[in-house]
Design a protein around this motif. Structure first.
Motif, PDB file in Angstrom:
ATOM      1  N   GLU A  93       9.873  -9.464   3.798  1.00 49.43           N
ATOM      2  CA  GLU A  93       8.553  -9.063   4.286  1.00 49.43           C
ATOM      3  C   GLU A  93       7.424  -9.905   3.688  1.00 49.43           C
ATOM      4  OE1 GLU A  93      11.277  -5.567   4.879  1.00 49.43           O
ATOM      5  OE2 GLU A  93      10.966  -7.138   3.368  1.00 49.43           O
ATOM      6  N   LEU A  94       7.722 -10.647   2.634  1.00 51.38           N
ATOM      7  CA  LEU A  94       6.718 -11.503   2.000  1.00 51.38           C
ATOM      8  C   LEU A  94       6.607 -12.869   2.684  1.00 51.38           C
ATOM      9  CD1 LEU A  94       4.801 -11.610  -0.529  1.00 51.38           C
ATOM     10  CD2 LEU A  94       6.737 -12.615  -1.792  1.00 51.38           C
ATOM     11  N   SER A  95       7.449 -13.144   3.653  1.00 48.79           N
ATOM     12  CA  SER A  95       7.552 -14.487   4.244  1.00 48.79           C
ATOM     13  C   SER A  95       6.241 -15.068   4.768  1.00 48.79           C
ATOM     14  CB  SER A  95       8.602 -14.480   5.357  1.00 48.79           C
ATOM     15  OG  SER A  95       9.894 -14.336   4.815  1.00 48.79           O
ATOM     16  N   PRO A  96       5.363 -14.297   5.425  1.00 43.02           N
ATOM     17  CA  PRO A  96       4.098 -14.901   5.889  1.00 43.02           C
ATOM     18  C   PRO A  96       3.273 -15.495   4.750  1.00 43.02           C
ATOM     19  CG  PRO A  96       4.462 -12.797   6.974  1.00 43.02           C
ATOM     20  CD  PRO A  96       5.501 -12.903   5.907  1.00 43.02           C
ATOM     21  N   GLU A 140      12.930  -3.854  -9.023  1.00 43.73           N
ATOM     22  CA  GLU A 140      13.371  -2.459  -9.020  1.00 43.73           C
ATOM     23  C   GLU A 140      12.562  -1.577  -8.073  1.00 43.73           C
ATOM     24  OE1 GLU A 140      13.661  -0.985 -13.001  1.00 43.73           O
ATOM     25  OE2 GLU A 140      15.191  -2.450 -13.576  1.00 43.73           O
ATOM     26  N   ILE A 141      11.671  -2.164  -7.309  1.00 42.90           N
ATOM     27  CA  ILE A 141      10.934  -1.419  -6.284  1.00 42.90           C
ATOM     28  C   ILE A 141      11.823  -1.340  -5.048  1.00 42.90           C
ATOM     29  CG2 ILE A 141       8.848  -1.323  -4.871  1.00 42.90           C
ATOM     30  CD1 ILE A 141       7.477  -3.054  -7.020  1.00 42.90           C
ATOM     31  N   GLU A 142      12.299  -0.155  -4.713  1.00 36.35           N
ATOM     32  CA  GLU A 142      13.303  -0.015  -3.661  1.00 36.35           C
ATOM     33  C   GLU A 142      12.735  -0.214  -2.267  1.00 36.35           C
ATOM     34  OE1 GLU A 142      15.331   3.676  -4.129  1.00 36.35           O
ATOM     35  OE2 GLU A 142      16.152   3.169  -6.111  1.00 36.35           O
ATOM     36  N   ASP A 143      11.502   0.167  -2.036  1.00 35.66           N
ATOM     37  CA  ASP A 143      10.884   0.031  -0.716  1.00 35.66           C
ATOM     38  C   ASP A 143      10.453  -1.418  -0.521  1.00 35.66           C
ATOM     39  OD1 ASP A 143       9.280   0.000   1.538  1.00 35.66           O
ATOM     40  OD2 ASP A 143       8.050   1.710   0.956  1.00 35.66           O
ATOM     41  N   PRO A 144      11.110  -2.185   0.363  1.00 35.04           N
ATOM     42  CA  PRO A 144      10.782  -3.610   0.509  1.00 35.04           C
ATOM     43  C   PRO A 144       9.368  -3.850   1.012  1.00 35.04           C
ATOM     44  CG  PRO A 144      12.325  -2.916   2.211  1.00 35.04           C
ATOM     45  CD  PRO A 144      12.227  -1.786   1.242  1.00 35.04           C
ATOM     46  N   ALA A 145       8.851  -2.960   1.825  1.00 33.41           N
ATOM     47  CA  ALA A 145       7.481  -3.131   2.315  1.00 33.41           C
ATOM     48  C   ALA A 145       6.479  -2.999   1.175  1.00 33.41           C
ATOM     49  CB  ALA A 145       7.184  -2.116   3.418  1.00 33.41           C
ATOM     50  N   LEU A 146       6.675  -1.995   0.310  1.00 32.28           N
ATOM     51  CA  LEU A 146       5.797  -1.830  -0.838  1.00 32.28           C
ATOM     52  C   LEU A 146       5.968  -2.987  -1.814  1.00 32.28           C
ATOM     53  CD1 LEU A 146       3.819  -0.248  -2.585  1.00 32.28           C
ATOM     54  CD2 LEU A 146       5.773   1.086  -3.461  1.00 32.28           C
ATOM     55  N   ALA A 185       6.860  -6.056  -1.177  1.00 29.69           N
ATOM     56  CA  ALA A 185       6.213  -7.246  -0.622  1.00 29.69           C
ATOM     57  C   ALA A 185       4.699  -7.168  -0.746  1.00 29.69           C
ATOM     58  CB  ALA A 185       6.614  -7.427   0.842  1.00 29.69           C
ATOM     59  N   LYS A 186       4.138  -6.002  -0.527  1.00 33.77           N
ATOM     60  CA  LYS A 186       2.683  -5.817  -0.634  1.00 33.77           C
ATOM     61  C   LYS A 186       2.206  -6.139  -2.049  1.00 33.77           C
ATOM     62  CE  LYS A 186      -0.742  -2.063  -0.537  1.00 33.77           C
ATOM     63  NZ  LYS A 186      -0.951  -0.611  -0.264  1.00 33.77           N
ATOM     64  N   LEU A 187       2.921  -5.649  -3.060  1.00 35.44           N
ATOM     65  CA  LEU A 187       2.523  -5.879  -4.444  1.00 35.44           C
ATOM     66  C   LEU A 187       2.814  -7.314  -4.871  1.00 35.44           C
ATOM     67  CD1 LEU A 187       3.738  -2.514  -6.020  1.00 35.44           C
ATOM     68  CD2 LEU A 187       1.499  -3.076  -5.032  1.00 35.44           C
ATOM     69  N   GLU A 188       3.918  -7.853  -4.408  1.00 35.27           N
ATOM     70  CA  GLU A 188       4.224  -9.252  -4.701  1.00 35.27           C
ATOM     71  C   GLU A 188       3.190 -10.180  -4.081  1.00 35.27           C
ATOM     72  OE1 GLU A 188       9.093  -9.302  -5.186  1.00 35.27           O
ATOM     73  OE2 GLU A 188       8.218  -9.503  -3.190  1.00 35.27           O
ATOM     74  N   ALA A 189       2.694  -9.835  -2.903  1.00 39.48           N
ATOM     75  CA  ALA A 189       1.690 -10.668  -2.234  1.00 39.48           C
ATOM     76  C   ALA A 189       0.421 -10.766  -3.077  1.00 39.48           C
ATOM     77  CB  ALA A 189       1.372 -10.102  -0.851  1.00 39.48           C
ATOM     78  N   VAL A 214      -2.874  -7.259   1.988  1.00 37.78           N
ATOM     79  CA  VAL A 214      -2.460  -8.552   2.529  1.00 37.78           C
ATOM     80  C   VAL A 214      -1.452  -8.385   3.652  1.00 37.78           C
ATOM     81  CG1 VAL A 214      -1.495 -10.809   1.959  1.00 37.78           C
ATOM     82  CG2 VAL A 214      -2.835  -9.567   0.240  1.00 37.78           C
ATOM     83  N   LEU A 215      -0.467  -7.521   3.450  1.00 39.24           N
ATOM     84  CA  LEU A 215       0.604  -7.346   4.446  1.00 39.24           C
ATOM     85  C   LEU A 215       0.545  -5.948   5.058  1.00 39.24           C
ATOM     86  CD1 LEU A 215       3.500  -8.961   2.406  1.00 39.24           C
ATOM     87  CD2 LEU A 215       2.300  -9.975   4.337  1.00 39.24           C
TER      88      LEU A 215
END
Length: 420
Positions: free
Chosen positions: A199-202, A373-379, A381-385, A419-420
Protein backbone atom coordinates in the motif's frame (compact mmCIF):
# COMPACT_ATOMS: atom_id res chain seq x y z
CA UNK A 1 44.96 -25.12 9.60
CA UNK A 2 43.41 -21.75 8.82
CA UNK A 3 40.96 -19.96 11.08
CA UNK A 4 38.16 -20.80 8.66
CA UNK A 5 39.06 -24.49 8.72
CA UNK A 6 39.13 -24.69 12.54
CA UNK A 7 35.92 -22.71 13.01
CA UNK A 8 32.92 -24.54 14.47
CA UNK A 9 29.57 -22.93 15.13
CA UNK A 10 28.51 -23.09 18.76
CA UNK A 11 25.53 -25.18 19.87
CA UNK A 12 23.63 -25.22 23.14
CA UNK A 13 24.56 -28.87 23.80
CA UNK A 14 28.33 -28.41 23.33
CA UNK A 15 28.98 -24.82 24.41
CA UNK A 16 29.76 -25.75 28.03
CA UNK A 17 32.26 -28.37 26.94
CA UNK A 18 33.97 -25.97 24.53
CA UNK A 19 34.18 -22.96 26.86
CA UNK A 20 34.30 -24.65 30.28
CA UNK A 21 38.10 -24.65 30.28
CA UNK A 22 38.39 -20.95 29.52
CA UNK A 23 39.27 -19.31 32.83
CA UNK A 24 37.83 -15.91 31.86
CA UNK A 25 34.48 -17.62 31.29
CA UNK A 26 34.48 -20.27 34.01
CA UNK A 27 35.49 -17.84 36.75
CA UNK A 28 32.53 -15.58 36.00
CA UNK A 29 29.94 -18.31 35.45
CA UNK A 30 31.00 -20.78 38.16
CA UNK A 31 30.01 -24.37 38.81
CA UNK A 32 30.31 -27.41 36.62
CA UNK A 33 30.18 -26.51 32.90
CA UNK A 34 28.07 -29.61 32.33
CA UNK A 35 25.41 -27.99 34.54
CA UNK A 36 25.50 -24.53 33.01
CA UNK A 37 22.16 -23.20 31.85
CA UNK A 38 22.54 -22.14 28.24
CA UNK A 39 19.93 -20.30 26.20
CA UNK A 40 20.24 -19.21 22.61
CA UNK A 41 18.73 -15.74 22.38
CA UNK A 42 20.03 -14.44 19.06
CA UNK A 43 17.19 -12.88 17.09
CA UNK A 44 19.32 -10.55 14.98
CA UNK A 45 20.29 -10.76 11.34
CA UNK A 46 23.85 -12.05 11.53
CA UNK A 47 25.00 -13.95 14.63
CA UNK A 48 24.58 -16.64 17.26
CA UNK A 49 24.02 -15.25 20.77
CA UNK A 50 23.81 -17.30 23.98
CA UNK A 51 23.26 -16.48 27.66
CA UNK A 52 25.31 -18.79 29.86
CA UNK A 53 24.43 -19.03 33.57
CA UNK A 54 26.16 -20.90 36.38
CA UNK A 55 26.39 -20.80 40.17
CA UNK A 56 28.18 -17.44 40.27
CA UNK A 57 26.76 -15.43 37.41
CA UNK A 58 26.01 -15.09 33.72
CA UNK A 59 27.81 -14.05 30.56
CA UNK A 60 26.83 -13.46 26.96
CA UNK A 61 28.56 -15.45 24.23
CA UNK A 62 28.32 -14.02 20.74
CA UNK A 63 29.65 -15.83 17.68
CA UNK A 64 29.67 -14.70 14.08
CA UNK A 65 28.24 -17.02 11.47
CA UNK A 66 29.87 -17.34 8.04
CA UNK A 67 26.72 -16.02 6.36
CA UNK A 68 23.89 -13.56 6.88
CA UNK A 69 21.56 -15.37 9.25
CA UNK A 70 18.35 -13.71 8.05
CA UNK A 71 19.08 -14.75 4.44
CA UNK A 72 21.03 -17.99 4.79
CA UNK A 73 24.13 -19.52 3.26
CA UNK A 74 23.35 -17.95 -0.11
CA UNK A 75 24.77 -14.70 1.33
CA UNK A 76 28.23 -15.57 2.73
CA UNK A 77 29.85 -13.16 5.16
CA UNK A 78 33.43 -13.31 6.50
CA UNK A 79 34.02 -14.28 10.11
CA UNK A 80 36.50 -11.45 10.56
CA UNK A 81 33.65 -9.08 11.33
CA UNK A 82 33.80 -10.41 14.90
CA UNK A 83 37.39 -9.20 15.13
CA UNK A 84 36.34 -5.66 14.35
CA UNK A 85 33.46 -5.81 16.80
CA UNK A 86 36.00 -6.77 19.47
CA UNK A 87 38.33 -3.93 18.46
CA UNK A 88 35.40 -1.50 18.56
CA UNK A 89 34.22 -2.65 22.01
CA UNK A 90 37.71 -2.19 23.43
CA UNK A 91 37.94 1.34 22.00
CA UNK A 92 34.44 2.30 23.12
CA UNK A 93 35.31 1.21 26.67
CA UNK A 94 38.11 3.79 26.66
CA UNK A 95 36.39 6.56 24.72
CA UNK A 96 32.93 6.35 26.36
CA UNK A 97 33.40 4.39 29.60
CA UNK A 98 30.50 2.47 31.08
CA UNK A 99 28.27 2.36 28.00
CA UNK A 100 29.49 -0.63 25.99
CA UNK A 101 29.44 -4.11 27.59
CA UNK A 102 32.70 -5.27 29.17
CA UNK A 103 34.59 -7.89 27.16
CA UNK A 104 35.86 -10.91 29.11
CA UNK A 105 37.29 -13.12 26.36
CA UNK A 106 37.88 -13.07 22.62
CA UNK A 107 38.61 -16.12 20.44
CA UNK A 108 39.68 -14.93 17.02
CA UNK A 109 39.65 -18.28 15.13
CA UNK A 110 36.18 -19.08 16.49
CA UNK A 111 34.94 -15.51 15.88
CA UNK A 112 33.41 -15.37 19.33
CA UNK A 113 33.29 -12.79 22.08
CA UNK A 114 32.34 -13.44 25.70
CA UNK A 115 31.05 -10.30 27.35
CA UNK A 116 29.05 -8.78 30.16
CA UNK A 117 25.46 -9.96 30.54
CA UNK A 118 23.31 -6.86 30.73
CA UNK A 119 20.49 -7.59 33.15
CA UNK A 120 17.74 -6.55 33.65
CA UNK A 121 18.28 -4.53 30.48
CA UNK A 122 16.07 -5.25 27.46
CA UNK A 123 16.27 -4.13 23.85
CA UNK A 124 15.26 -0.48 23.67
CA UNK A 125 13.03 -0.99 20.63
CA UNK A 126 10.79 -3.27 22.68
CA UNK A 127 10.47 -0.63 25.39
CA UNK A 128 9.54 2.02 22.83
CA UNK A 129 6.91 -0.20 21.23
CA UNK A 130 5.53 -0.93 24.70
CA UNK A 131 5.36 2.75 25.62
CA UNK A 132 7.99 2.64 28.37
CA UNK A 133 10.27 5.52 29.27
CA UNK A 134 14.00 5.57 30.01
CA UNK A 135 15.48 8.32 32.13
CA UNK A 136 18.21 10.38 30.42
CA UNK A 137 17.94 8.30 27.25
CA UNK A 138 18.64 11.07 24.76
CA UNK A 139 21.32 12.67 26.92
CA UNK A 140 23.17 9.37 27.39
CA UNK A 141 23.20 8.58 23.68
CA UNK A 142 24.16 12.13 22.72
CA UNK A 143 27.07 11.99 25.15
CA UNK A 144 28.12 8.56 23.84
CA UNK A 145 28.09 9.81 20.24
CA UNK A 146 30.04 12.96 21.15
CA UNK A 147 32.69 11.10 23.14
CA UNK A 148 33.28 8.39 20.55
CA UNK A 149 33.25 10.95 17.72
CA UNK A 150 35.68 13.35 19.37
CA UNK A 151 38.02 10.86 21.00
CA UNK A 152 38.23 8.68 17.90
CA UNK A 153 39.33 11.61 15.74
CA UNK A 154 42.49 13.64 15.24
CA UNK A 155 40.92 16.33 17.37
CA UNK A 156 42.08 14.11 20.23
CA UNK A 157 44.15 11.16 18.99
CA UNK A 158 47.79 11.38 18.02
CA UNK A 159 47.92 11.33 14.23
CA UNK A 160 50.09 8.17 13.94
CA UNK A 161 47.71 6.30 16.26
CA UNK A 162 44.65 7.47 14.33
CA UNK A 163 46.17 6.54 10.98
CA UNK A 164 47.15 3.12 12.29
CA UNK A 165 43.60 2.59 13.53
CA UNK A 166 42.15 3.63 10.18
CA UNK A 167 44.47 1.11 8.54
CA UNK A 168 43.32 -1.61 10.93
CA UNK A 169 39.62 -0.99 10.36
CA UNK A 170 40.06 -0.69 6.60
CA UNK A 171 40.27 -4.48 6.62
CA UNK A 172 36.58 -4.63 7.54
CA UNK A 173 35.39 -4.64 3.95
CA UNK A 174 32.28 -6.82 3.82
CA UNK A 175 30.29 -5.13 6.59
CA UNK A 176 30.62 -1.54 5.31
CA UNK A 177 29.65 -2.86 1.90
CA UNK A 178 26.30 -3.91 3.39
CA UNK A 179 25.75 -0.37 4.66
CA UNK A 180 26.76 1.13 1.33
CA UNK A 181 24.18 -0.94 -0.52
CA UNK A 182 21.30 -1.55 1.91
CA UNK A 183 21.32 1.96 3.40
CA UNK A 184 22.46 4.30 0.65
CA UNK A 185 21.55 2.61 -2.62
CA UNK A 186 18.95 -0.17 -2.48
CA UNK A 187 16.07 1.92 -1.07
CA UNK A 188 16.10 4.13 -4.15
CA UNK A 189 15.57 1.51 -6.86
CA UNK A 190 14.07 -1.96 -7.24
CA UNK A 191 16.91 -3.92 -5.67
CA UNK A 192 16.40 -7.68 -5.57
CA UNK A 193 16.05 -8.06 -1.78
CA UNK A 194 13.98 -4.93 -1.21
CA UNK A 195 10.50 -5.18 0.21
CA UNK A 196 7.91 -2.69 1.39
CA UNK A 197 4.26 -2.57 2.36
CA UNK A 198 2.37 -2.82 -0.96
CA UNK A 199 0.00 0.00 0.00
CA UNK A 200 3.03 2.29 0.30
CA UNK A 201 3.91 1.89 -3.40
CA UNK A 202 2.63 5.31 -4.63
CA UNK A 203 4.93 7.07 -2.17
CA UNK A 204 7.84 4.76 -2.98
CA UNK A 205 7.43 5.21 -6.74
CA UNK A 206 7.47 8.99 -6.41
CA UNK A 207 10.50 8.88 -4.13
CA UNK A 208 12.47 6.76 -6.61
CA UNK A 209 11.67 9.19 -9.44
CA UNK A 210 13.27 12.05 -7.50
CA UNK A 211 16.67 12.39 -9.19
CA UNK A 212 17.74 15.35 -7.04
CA UNK A 213 17.14 13.35 -3.88
CA UNK A 214 19.06 10.35 -5.19
CA UNK A 215 21.96 12.62 -6.14
CA UNK A 216 22.04 14.05 -2.62
CA UNK A 217 22.02 10.55 -1.14
CA UNK A 218 24.92 9.53 -3.34
CA UNK A 219 26.88 12.61 -2.28
CA UNK A 220 26.35 11.50 1.32
CA UNK A 221 27.53 8.03 0.34
CA UNK A 222 30.68 9.65 -1.04
CA UNK A 223 31.24 11.26 2.36
CA UNK A 224 30.59 7.96 4.09
CA UNK A 225 33.06 6.00 1.95
CA UNK A 226 35.82 8.60 1.75
CA UNK A 227 35.70 10.26 5.17
CA UNK A 228 37.61 8.66 8.05
CA UNK A 229 37.00 11.34 10.68
CA UNK A 230 36.32 8.97 13.57
CA UNK A 231 35.49 5.41 14.57
CA UNK A 232 31.78 4.77 14.16
CA UNK A 233 29.50 2.32 15.89
CA UNK A 234 28.08 2.03 12.38
CA UNK A 235 24.65 0.59 13.23
CA UNK A 236 23.35 2.63 16.15
CA UNK A 237 19.65 1.79 16.08
CA UNK A 238 17.13 1.03 18.83
CA UNK A 239 17.89 -2.69 18.51
CA UNK A 240 21.56 -2.00 19.30
CA UNK A 241 20.68 -0.25 22.55
CA UNK A 242 19.67 -2.00 25.76
CA UNK A 243 17.98 -0.23 28.64
CA UNK A 244 16.24 -0.37 31.96
CA UNK A 245 14.12 2.52 33.19
CA UNK A 246 17.28 4.26 34.39
CA UNK A 247 20.24 2.76 32.50
CA UNK A 248 21.33 2.79 28.85
CA UNK A 249 23.96 0.55 27.24
CA UNK A 250 25.09 0.30 23.60
CA UNK A 251 25.84 -3.11 22.05
CA UNK A 252 26.70 -4.76 18.70
CA UNK A 253 29.30 -2.49 17.04
CA UNK A 254 30.17 -5.08 14.39
CA UNK A 255 29.45 -2.51 11.65
CA UNK A 256 32.22 -0.36 13.09
CA UNK A 257 34.51 1.51 10.73
CA UNK A 258 36.09 4.92 10.46
CA UNK A 259 33.69 7.41 8.88
CA UNK A 260 31.91 10.76 9.27
CA UNK A 261 31.35 12.14 12.77
CA UNK A 262 27.68 12.76 11.97
CA UNK A 263 26.73 9.20 11.02
CA UNK A 264 26.00 7.56 14.40
CA UNK A 265 24.08 10.60 15.63
CA UNK A 266 21.91 10.56 12.51
CA UNK A 267 21.24 6.82 12.73
CA UNK A 268 20.14 7.07 16.35
CA UNK A 269 17.83 10.02 15.65
CA UNK A 270 16.22 8.19 12.72
CA UNK A 271 15.23 5.26 14.89
CA UNK A 272 13.57 7.57 17.38
CA UNK A 273 11.65 9.27 14.59
CA UNK A 274 10.46 5.87 13.38
CA UNK A 275 9.36 5.02 16.91
CA UNK A 276 7.54 8.36 16.97
CA UNK A 277 5.67 7.86 13.69
CA UNK A 278 4.71 4.26 14.52
CA UNK A 279 3.12 5.12 17.87
CA UNK A 280 -0.51 5.56 16.67
CA UNK A 281 -0.53 1.80 16.03
CA UNK A 282 0.82 0.96 19.48
CA UNK A 283 -0.78 3.48 21.87
CA UNK A 284 -4.31 4.21 22.92
CA UNK A 285 -5.52 7.71 22.11
CA UNK A 286 -5.23 8.94 25.70
CA UNK A 287 -1.54 8.00 26.01
CA UNK A 288 -0.47 8.71 22.44
CA UNK A 289 0.18 12.43 22.44
CA UNK A 290 2.10 12.43 25.72
CA UNK A 291 4.33 9.52 24.71
CA UNK A 292 5.07 10.96 21.28
CA UNK A 293 6.01 14.24 22.97
CA UNK A 294 8.46 12.32 25.16
CA UNK A 295 10.10 10.70 22.11
CA UNK A 296 10.61 14.14 20.56
CA UNK A 297 12.22 15.23 23.83
CA UNK A 298 14.59 12.27 23.57
CA UNK A 299 15.63 13.41 20.09
CA UNK A 300 16.23 17.01 21.14
CA UNK A 301 18.09 15.86 24.26
CA UNK A 302 20.32 13.68 22.08
CA UNK A 303 21.34 16.56 19.81
CA UNK A 304 21.65 19.03 22.69
CA UNK A 305 23.83 16.75 24.81
CA UNK A 306 25.99 15.89 21.79
CA UNK A 307 26.74 19.59 21.32
CA UNK A 308 27.38 20.17 25.03
CA UNK A 309 29.77 17.25 25.43
CA UNK A 310 31.54 17.94 22.13
CA UNK A 311 32.16 21.55 23.23
CA UNK A 312 33.44 20.36 26.60
CA UNK A 313 35.87 17.96 24.95
CA UNK A 314 36.89 20.70 22.50
CA UNK A 315 37.95 22.83 25.45
CA UNK A 316 39.57 20.08 27.54
CA UNK A 317 40.87 17.32 25.22
CA UNK A 318 41.79 19.00 21.93
CA UNK A 319 45.29 17.55 21.74
CA UNK A 320 45.43 16.24 18.15
CA UNK A 321 46.65 17.89 14.96
CA UNK A 322 43.26 19.46 14.18
CA UNK A 323 42.54 23.04 15.30
CA UNK A 324 45.67 23.06 17.47
CA UNK A 325 45.89 25.49 20.35
CA UNK A 326 49.08 26.88 18.80
CA UNK A 327 46.90 28.43 16.10
CA UNK A 328 44.19 29.71 18.42
CA UNK A 329 44.46 30.04 22.20
CA UNK A 330 48.25 30.43 22.26
CA UNK A 331 47.92 33.39 19.90
CA UNK A 332 45.14 34.98 21.93
CA UNK A 333 42.39 33.74 19.60
CA UNK A 334 39.23 31.87 20.56
CA UNK A 335 38.50 28.58 18.83
CA UNK A 336 34.81 28.78 19.75
CA UNK A 337 33.71 29.95 16.30
CA UNK A 338 35.54 27.02 14.70
CA UNK A 339 33.77 24.62 17.07
CA UNK A 340 30.40 26.21 16.29
CA UNK A 341 30.97 25.83 12.55
CA UNK A 342 32.04 22.19 12.91
CA UNK A 343 29.02 21.35 15.05
CA UNK A 344 26.70 23.01 12.55
CA UNK A 345 28.18 20.89 9.77
CA UNK A 346 27.87 17.73 11.89
CA UNK A 347 24.22 18.44 12.71
CA UNK A 348 23.34 19.14 9.07
CA UNK A 349 24.95 15.91 7.90
CA UNK A 350 23.41 13.97 10.81
CA UNK A 351 19.93 15.08 9.74
CA UNK A 352 20.58 14.00 6.17
CA UNK A 353 21.88 10.59 7.32
CA UNK A 354 18.82 10.42 9.56
CA UNK A 355 16.55 10.84 6.53
CA UNK A 356 18.33 8.07 4.65
CA UNK A 357 18.00 5.66 7.58
CA UNK A 358 14.29 6.51 7.83
CA UNK A 359 13.98 5.37 4.22
CA UNK A 360 16.01 2.20 4.29
CA UNK A 361 14.18 0.73 7.29
CA UNK A 362 10.90 0.63 5.37
CA UNK A 363 12.16 0.19 1.79
CA UNK A 364 15.26 -2.00 1.94
CA UNK A 365 15.92 -5.46 3.41
CA UNK A 366 16.17 -5.09 7.21
CA UNK A 367 13.04 -3.46 8.65
CA UNK A 368 12.17 -2.14 12.11
CA UNK A 369 9.68 -3.91 14.35
CA UNK A 370 8.16 -0.48 15.09
CA UNK A 371 6.39 -0.68 11.73
CA UNK A 372 6.65 -4.40 10.99
CA UNK A 373 4.49 -5.39 13.95
CA UNK A 374 1.57 -3.25 12.76
CA UNK A 375 -0.83 -5.91 11.49
CA UNK A 376 -3.15 -3.64 9.49
CA UNK A 377 -1.26 -2.97 6.21
CA UNK A 378 -3.28 0.14 5.43
CA UNK A 379 -2.44 1.69 8.80
CA UNK A 380 1.17 0.57 8.52
CA UNK A 381 1.51 2.17 5.09
CA UNK A 382 -0.07 5.41 6.31
CA UNK A 383 2.44 5.71 9.17
CA UNK A 384 5.36 4.61 7.04
CA UNK A 385 4.43 7.26 4.46
CA UNK A 386 4.78 10.00 7.08
CA UNK A 387 8.18 8.60 7.98
CA UNK A 388 9.32 8.40 4.35
CA UNK A 389 8.20 11.93 3.53
CA UNK A 390 9.88 13.46 6.55
CA UNK A 391 13.03 11.54 5.66
CA UNK A 392 12.87 13.08 2.20
CA UNK A 393 12.59 16.58 3.68
CA UNK A 394 15.65 15.99 5.87
CA UNK A 395 17.73 14.79 2.92
CA UNK A 396 16.68 17.60 0.63
CA UNK A 397 17.05 20.50 3.08
CA UNK A 398 18.81 19.44 6.28
CA UNK A 399 20.02 22.99 6.85
CA UNK A 400 16.40 24.11 7.31
CA UNK A 401 15.95 21.90 10.37
CA UNK A 402 19.21 22.34 12.27
CA UNK A 403 17.23 24.43 14.74
CA UNK A 404 15.67 21.83 17.04
CA UNK A 405 12.39 23.72 17.27
CA UNK A 406 12.09 23.54 13.49
CA UNK A 407 12.95 19.84 13.57
CA UNK A 408 10.26 19.10 16.14
CA UNK A 409 7.74 21.21 14.22
CA UNK A 410 8.51 19.23 11.06
CA UNK A 411 7.89 15.91 12.83
CA UNK A 412 4.61 17.17 14.27
CA UNK A 413 3.48 18.40 10.85
CA UNK A 414 4.14 15.04 9.18
CA UNK A 415 2.54 13.24 12.10
CA UNK A 416 -0.75 14.91 11.11
CA UNK A 417 -0.32 14.44 7.37
CA UNK A 418 -2.80 12.27 5.47
CA UNK A 419 -0.87 10.83 2.57
CA UNK A 420 -2.56 7.54 1.65
Amino acid sequence: MTDEQSYQALEVDTLGQRLGGVEAVASRVGGNPAEWQIREVGDGNLNLVFIVTGSIGSVVVKQALPYVRMVGESWPLPLYRAHFEYYALVRQATRAPGVAPEVYYFDKPQALIVMEYLHPHVILRRKLISGERVAELGATLGEFCARTAFRGSELSMASPDKKADVGLFSGNVAIPAITESLVFTDPYYGAEMNRHTPELSPVVDELRRNARLKAKVQRLLMKFTANTETMLHGDLHSGSIMATDTSVRVIDPEFSQYGPMAFDLGMAAANFFMAYFSQPAHRKEGDLEEYQAWILEVITDCFTRFDEEFRHLWQTERTGILFPRALFEEQGNSADDACDALLEEIREDALAYCGIEMHRRVLSLAHNADFEEIEDPALRAKLEARNVLMGQALIMEPEAYCDLNALVALAKAYNQKSVL
